[in-house]
Design a protein around this motif. Structure first.
Motif, PDB file in Angstrom:
ATOM      1  N   TYR A   1     -29.304 -15.796  34.235  1.00  0.00           N
ATOM      2  CA  TYR A   1     -29.241 -14.776  33.264  1.00  0.00           C
ATOM      3  C   TYR A   1     -28.943 -15.274  31.792  1.00  0.00           C
ATOM      4  CZ  TYR A   1     -29.286 -10.365  31.149  1.00  0.00           C
ATOM      5  OH  TYR A   1     -29.655  -9.312  30.540  1.00  0.00           O
ATOM      6  N   ALA A   2     -28.033 -16.328  31.840  1.00  0.00           N
ATOM      7  CA  ALA A   2     -27.531 -16.949  30.627  1.00  0.00           C
ATOM      8  C   ALA A   2     -28.694 -17.644  29.980  1.00  0.00           C
ATOM      9  CB  ALA A   2     -26.534 -18.028  30.659  1.00  0.00           C
ATOM     10  N   LEU A   3     -29.743 -18.161  30.751  1.00  0.00           N
ATOM     11  CA  LEU A   3     -30.991 -18.808  30.281  1.00  0.00           C
ATOM     12  C   LEU A   3     -31.901 -17.695  29.864  1.00  0.00           C
ATOM     13  CD1 LEU A   3     -32.403 -21.670  32.549  1.00  0.00           C
ATOM     14  CD2 LEU A   3     -31.410 -21.773  30.268  1.00  0.00           C
ATOM     15  N   ARG A   4     -31.998 -16.715  30.584  1.00  0.00           N
ATOM     16  CA  ARG A   4     -32.938 -15.763  30.162  1.00  0.00           C
ATOM     17  C   ARG A   4     -32.646 -14.908  28.865  1.00  0.00           C
ATOM     18  NH1 ARG A   4     -32.400 -11.359  34.640  1.00  0.00           N
ATOM     19  NH2 ARG A   4     -33.837 -10.359  33.519  1.00  0.00           N
ATOM     20  N   ASP A   5     -31.403 -14.809  28.676  1.00  0.00           N
ATOM     21  CA  ASP A   5     -30.922 -14.186  27.345  1.00  0.00           C
ATOM     22  C   ASP A   5     -31.388 -15.020  26.241  1.00  0.00           C
ATOM     23  OD1 ASP A   5     -29.435 -12.125  26.343  1.00  0.00           O
ATOM     24  OD2 ASP A   5     -27.492 -12.916  26.302  1.00  0.00           O
ATOM     25  N   VAL A   6     -31.505 -16.471  26.300  1.00  0.00           N
ATOM     26  CA  VAL A   6     -32.033 -17.358  25.250  1.00  0.00           C
ATOM     27  C   VAL A   6     -33.355 -17.731  25.225  1.00  0.00           C
ATOM     28  CG1 VAL A   6     -29.471 -17.769  24.446  1.00  0.00           C
ATOM     29  CG2 VAL A   6     -30.626 -19.292  26.075  1.00  0.00           C
ATOM     30  N   THR A   7     -34.027 -17.232  26.248  1.00  0.00           N
ATOM     31  CA  THR A   7     -35.582 -17.716  26.078  1.00  0.00           C
ATOM     32  C   THR A   7     -36.602 -16.445  26.246  1.00  0.00           C
ATOM     33  OG1 THR A   7     -35.103 -17.883  28.384  1.00  0.00           O
ATOM     34  CG2 THR A   7     -34.782 -19.801  27.439  1.00  0.00           C
ATOM     35  N   GLY A   8     -35.934 -15.404  25.903  1.00  0.00           N
ATOM     36  CA  GLY A   8     -37.003 -14.173  25.676  1.00  0.00           C
ATOM     37  C   GLY A   8     -37.628 -13.968  27.016  1.00  0.00           C
ATOM     38  N   THR A   9     -36.855 -14.044  28.232  1.00  0.00           N
ATOM     39  CA  THR A   9     -37.310 -13.526  29.425  1.00  0.00           C
ATOM     40  C   THR A   9     -36.516 -12.544  30.096  1.00  0.00           C
ATOM     41  OG1 THR A   9     -36.110 -15.739  30.318  1.00  0.00           O
ATOM     42  CG2 THR A   9     -38.649 -15.844  29.664  1.00  0.00           C
ATOM     43  N   VAL A  10     -35.718 -11.684  29.310  1.00  0.00           N
ATOM     44  CA  VAL A  10     -35.142 -10.675  29.753  1.00  0.00           C
ATOM     45  C   VAL A  10     -35.949  -9.618  30.494  1.00  0.00           C
ATOM     46  CG1 VAL A  10     -33.370  -8.917  29.398  1.00  0.00           C
ATOM     47  CG2 VAL A  10     -32.734 -11.138  28.625  1.00  0.00           C
ATOM     48  N   GLU A  11     -36.757  -9.062  29.652  1.00  0.00           N
ATOM     49  CA  GLU A  11     -37.356  -7.699  29.814  1.00  0.00           C
ATOM     50  C   GLU A  11     -38.608  -8.110  31.158  1.00  0.00           C
ATOM     51  OE1 GLU A  11     -37.100  -8.765  26.746  1.00  0.00           O
ATOM     52  OE2 GLU A  11     -36.041  -7.420  25.483  1.00  0.00           O
ATOM     53  N   CYS A  12     -38.334  -8.345  32.162  1.00  0.00           N
ATOM     54  CA  CYS A  12     -39.315  -8.687  33.039  1.00  0.00           C
ATOM     55  C   CYS A  12     -39.001  -8.173  34.400  1.00  0.00           C
ATOM     56  CB  CYS A  12     -39.113 -10.173  33.242  1.00  0.00           C
ATOM     57  SG  CYS A  12     -40.280 -10.853  34.603  1.00  0.00           S
ATOM     58  N   ILE A  13     -39.906  -7.279  34.649  1.00  0.00           N
ATOM     59  CA  ILE A  13     -39.439  -6.307  35.855  1.00  0.00           C
ATOM     60  C   ILE A  13     -38.897  -6.954  37.180  1.00  0.00           C
ATOM     61  CG2 ILE A  13     -40.025  -4.710  37.736  1.00  0.00           C
ATOM     62  CD1 ILE A  13     -41.464  -3.319  35.131  1.00  0.00           C
ATOM     63  N   PRO A  14     -39.571  -7.924  37.738  1.00  0.00           N
ATOM     64  CA  PRO A  14     -39.084  -8.692  38.958  1.00  0.00           C
ATOM     65  C   PRO A  14     -37.854  -9.404  38.490  1.00  0.00           C
ATOM     66  CG  PRO A  14     -41.339  -9.507  38.444  1.00  0.00           C
ATOM     67  CD  PRO A  14     -40.755  -8.305  37.490  1.00  0.00           C
ATOM     68  N   LEU A  15     -37.689  -9.987  37.417  1.00  0.00           N
ATOM     69  CA  LEU A  15     -36.486 -10.897  37.211  1.00  0.00           C
ATOM     70  C   LEU A  15     -35.351  -9.772  36.699  1.00  0.00           C
ATOM     71  CD1 LEU A  15     -37.706 -13.374  34.698  1.00  0.00           C
ATOM     72  CD2 LEU A  15     -37.266 -13.902  37.185  1.00  0.00           C
ATOM     73  N   ILE A  16     -35.458  -8.472  36.437  1.00  0.00           N
ATOM     74  CA  ILE A  16     -34.233  -7.750  36.181  1.00  0.00           C
ATOM     75  C   ILE A  16     -33.959  -7.440  37.764  1.00  0.00           C
ATOM     76  CG2 ILE A  16     -33.644  -5.364  35.244  1.00  0.00           C
ATOM     77  CD1 ILE A  16     -35.465  -5.771  33.074  1.00  0.00           C
ATOM     78  N   ALA A  17     -35.043  -7.064  38.514  1.00  0.00           N
ATOM     79  CA  ALA A  17     -34.680  -6.383  39.777  1.00  0.00           C
ATOM     80  C   ALA A  17     -34.065  -7.605  40.744  1.00  0.00           C
ATOM     81  CB  ALA A  17     -36.105  -5.883  40.658  1.00  0.00           C
ATOM     82  N   SER A  18     -34.323  -8.714  40.808  1.00  0.00           N
ATOM     83  CA  SER A  18     -33.776  -9.638  41.557  1.00  0.00           C
ATOM     84  C   SER A  18     -32.275  -9.924  41.112  1.00  0.00           C
ATOM     85  CB  SER A  18     -34.685 -10.797  41.739  1.00  0.00           C
ATOM     86  OG  SER A  18     -34.983 -11.174  40.541  1.00  0.00           O
ATOM     87  N   SER A  19     -32.173  -9.762  39.741  1.00  0.00           N
ATOM     88  CA  SER A  19     -30.870 -10.186  39.167  1.00  0.00           C
ATOM     89  C   SER A  19     -29.947  -8.890  39.593  1.00  0.00           C
ATOM     90  CB  SER A  19     -31.081 -10.154  37.731  1.00  0.00           C
ATOM     91  OG  SER A  19     -29.564  -9.926  36.999  1.00  0.00           O
TER      92      SER A  19
END
Ligand code: URA
Length: 438
Positions: free
Chosen positions: A166-184
Motif C-alpha cells: 500500500y505504501a508503494l501504491r500511494d507513491v507510484t500512482g497505482t491506488v485506483e486499481c480495482i483488483p489491487l484495492i480488492a485484494s488489499s
C-alpha cells in the motif's frame, strides 16, 4: 528458479500468472527478497493490464498468508465486520459497531487511518484522549470475548504484505486499481477471523470509484473474493458526492457520532448506519432478515444500550469516559471562521472531495506520512444539498489551530458549494445492494 523480472514481463505483456507465480512474488517481497522497484513495476503492470478473478484470488490469498490469520472460532457467535472503501465525513463505523455489539453480534474491527482526502476510523477514535488502538492479539481476542467489540489498527502481524504494497501504491500512482484495492481490503478483513462482512462501496466525487460502473466492478470483485473464502457478504453501493452528516474532522465527527448514539437522528448518517447495522445483525444470525436487524439496531439506540456499549469500549481501551459523556468539556480549536452564502437559492451540491481536501489543510489529515493529526481541526457544515439559504446565512464553519492561510481555505470551502434557483431532486444515498449468504 524464481526470477521476478520474468513475472513482471509476463504481466506487462498481458499474460496470465499462475497462483504459484503470484505466491512466490508476494512471499519474496514480504521477506525483503524482492526490492521495491521490482514490486513497483509489477504493480504498474497490474494497474495497466488488470488481473483475472483467479489471479485476484491468488493475490489476496498470498497477501492474507503473509502474516497470521486469526481463528476466533472459540469465541461464541458469528463475528461480523463492516468495511467502507473510504469517504468524507464517513463516521459510520463509530456509531454502527457499538450498535451491532449491543445487539449481541461480536464485532472485531480492524480499521485504517485517513488516506488522502478521506478520513480514517483510527484517527477519529484517537481523538478521544487516552484511547488506544494498539492492542496486542491476545488482548484483542480477550476483549472481543468479554465485551463483544474491539476496535484496533492494523498490526505488523496482520497482512504485512499489504502494508508494504500500500505504501508503494500511494507513491507510484497505482491506488485506483480495482483488483489491487480488492485484494488489499480483503487480505486484511479475512485475516481478522470474521464469519461475515458488510461492504460499503462508495461511489461519487469523494470516493476512489467515481462512476457506478467502477463501483459495481469493485463490489463484484470484493464479493467474489469473499465468497471464494467461504464468507457471507453483503455489499451496498452508496453515494459519496456530499459529506455524510454535518461534521468533517476527527473530534468533530466523534462528537456528532456520540450525539447519534444518544438518539439524535441525522437523516443520511442514521439511514446508512441502520441499514448497514441491520445487514450485520442479519449476517450474525441474531435477526432473520436485514429489516429485523434494522429494527433491533434502532431499539439498541433508543434504549441507550448502544451508547452504554460505546462507553464501555472507550473505558476498556483507555479512553477518557468523562469527555465522551460530556463532549462540551473537550476544548475547541483556537481559530474558527464561518463561511456565508454568497447568494440566495438552494444548495445544489457540496463537493465532498473539496471539503475533504480543505479539512486536510486545516490539520484534520496528513499531507505527508510524518504529519500529526490535529484532533479538533475540521469543518462543520450548516447546510447540505436541497437546503434553502438566504444571502449571508452561514453555510459552514472551519476549525483549526494551525497557521494555515484561513482566507484561502475558507474560499475553497465556499467554492465547494454550488447553488441553484430550483430545488435539486434528492439523490439516493443507498443505491444498489448485492448479497451472497452462505
Ligand atoms: N482501502 C484499502 O485498505 N486498500 C486500498 O487499496 C484502498 C482502500
Amino acid at each position: 528458479m524464481f526470477h521476478p523480472v520474468d513475472l513482471i514481463i509476463r504481466k506487462r505483456n498481458g499474460d496470465a500468472l499462475s497462483a504459484g507465480d503470484i505466491h512466490a512474488l508476494i512471499d519474496a517481497y514480504t521477506h525483503g527478497k524482492v526490492p521495491d522497484y521490482q514490486m513497483s513495476a509489477f504493480l504498474m503492470a497490474t494497474f495497466l493490464n488488470g488481473l483475472s478473478s483467479e489471479e485476484a484470488a491468488a493475490l489476496t490469498e498470498s497477501m492474507l498468508h503473509s502474516g497470521i490469520v486469526l481463528d476466533l472460532s472459540d469465541i461464541p457467535g458469528l463475528k461480523v465486520d463492516k468495511h467502507s472503501t473510504g469517504g468524507v465525513g464517513d463516521k459510520i463505523s463509530l456509531i454502527l459497531a457499538p450498535i451491532v455489539a449491543a445487539c449481541g453480534v461480536p464485532v472485531p474491527m480492524i480499521s485504517g487511518r485517513g488516506l488522502g482526502h478521506s478520513g480514517g476510523t483510527l484517527d477519529k477514535l484517537e481523538s478521544i484522549p487516552g484511547f488506544s488502538v494498539n492492542l496486542d492479539i491476545p488482548t484483542y481476542r480477550e476483549q472481543l470475548r468479554s465485551l463483544g467489540i474491539v476496535m484496533i489498527g492494523q498490526t505488523d502481524e496482520i497482512a504485512p504484505a499489504d502494508r508494504k504494497m500500500y505504501a508503494l501504491r500511494d507513491v507510484t500512482g497505482t491506488v485506483e486499481c480495482i483488483p489491487l484495492i480488492a485484494s488489499s481490503i480483503m487480505s486484511k478483513k479475512l485475516a481478522e477471523g470474521i464469519d461475515g462482512l458488510v461492504l460499503d462501496v462508495k461511489c461519487g466525487k469523494g470516493a476512489f470509484m467515481r462512476t457506478m460502473e467502477d463501483a459495481e466492478k469493485l463490489a463484484k470483485t470484493l464479493m467474489d473474493i469473499s465468497v471464494a473464502f467461504g464468507k457471507s457478504v453483503v455489499a451496498w453501493i452508496t453515494a459519496m458526492d456530499q459529506p455524510l452528516g454535518y461534521a468533517v474532522g476527527n473530534w468533530l465527527e466523534m462528537e456528532e457520532s456520540i450525539r447519534c448514539l444518544q438518539g439524535e437522528h441525522i437523516e443520511d448518517l442514521m439511514e446508512l448506519t441502520y441499514t448497514l447495522a441491520g445487514e450485520m445483525i442479519f449476517l450474525g444470525k441474531v435477526a432473520d432478515s436485514p429489516e429485523e436487524g434494522r429494527y433491533l439496531a434502532e431499539k439498541a439506540v433508543s434504549s441507550g444500550a448502544a451508547f452504554e456499549k460505546f462507553v464501555q469500549l472507550v473505558d476498556i481501551q483507555g479512553g477518557d469516559v468523562h469527555v465522551v459523556k460530556n463532549p462540551d468539556s473537550m476544548p475547541s480549536a483556537t481559530m474558527q471562521e464561518t463561511i456565508h452564502a454568497p447568494e440566495a437559492g438552494y444548495v445544489y451540491s457540496v463537493d465532498s472531495l473539496s471539503i475533504g481536501k480543505a479539512a486536510v489543510q486545516l490539520g484534520a489529515g496528513r499531507r505527508t506520512k510524518e504529519d500529526t493529526i490535529d484532533p479538533t481541526a475540521g469543518i462543520i457544515l450548516h447546510r447540505k444539498e436541497g437546503d434553502y439559504v438566504h444571502p449571508g446565512q452561514p453555510i459552514a464553519t472551519l476549525y483549526t489551530n494551525q497557521h494555515v492561510h484561513i482566507p484561502g481555505v475558507a474560499a475553497d470551502i465556499k467554492n465547494a458549494f454550488a447553488f441553484s434557483k430550483e430545488k435539486p431532486e434528492a439523490r439516493p444515498l443507498l443505491m444498489n445492494r448485492y448479497a451472497t449468504i452462505l
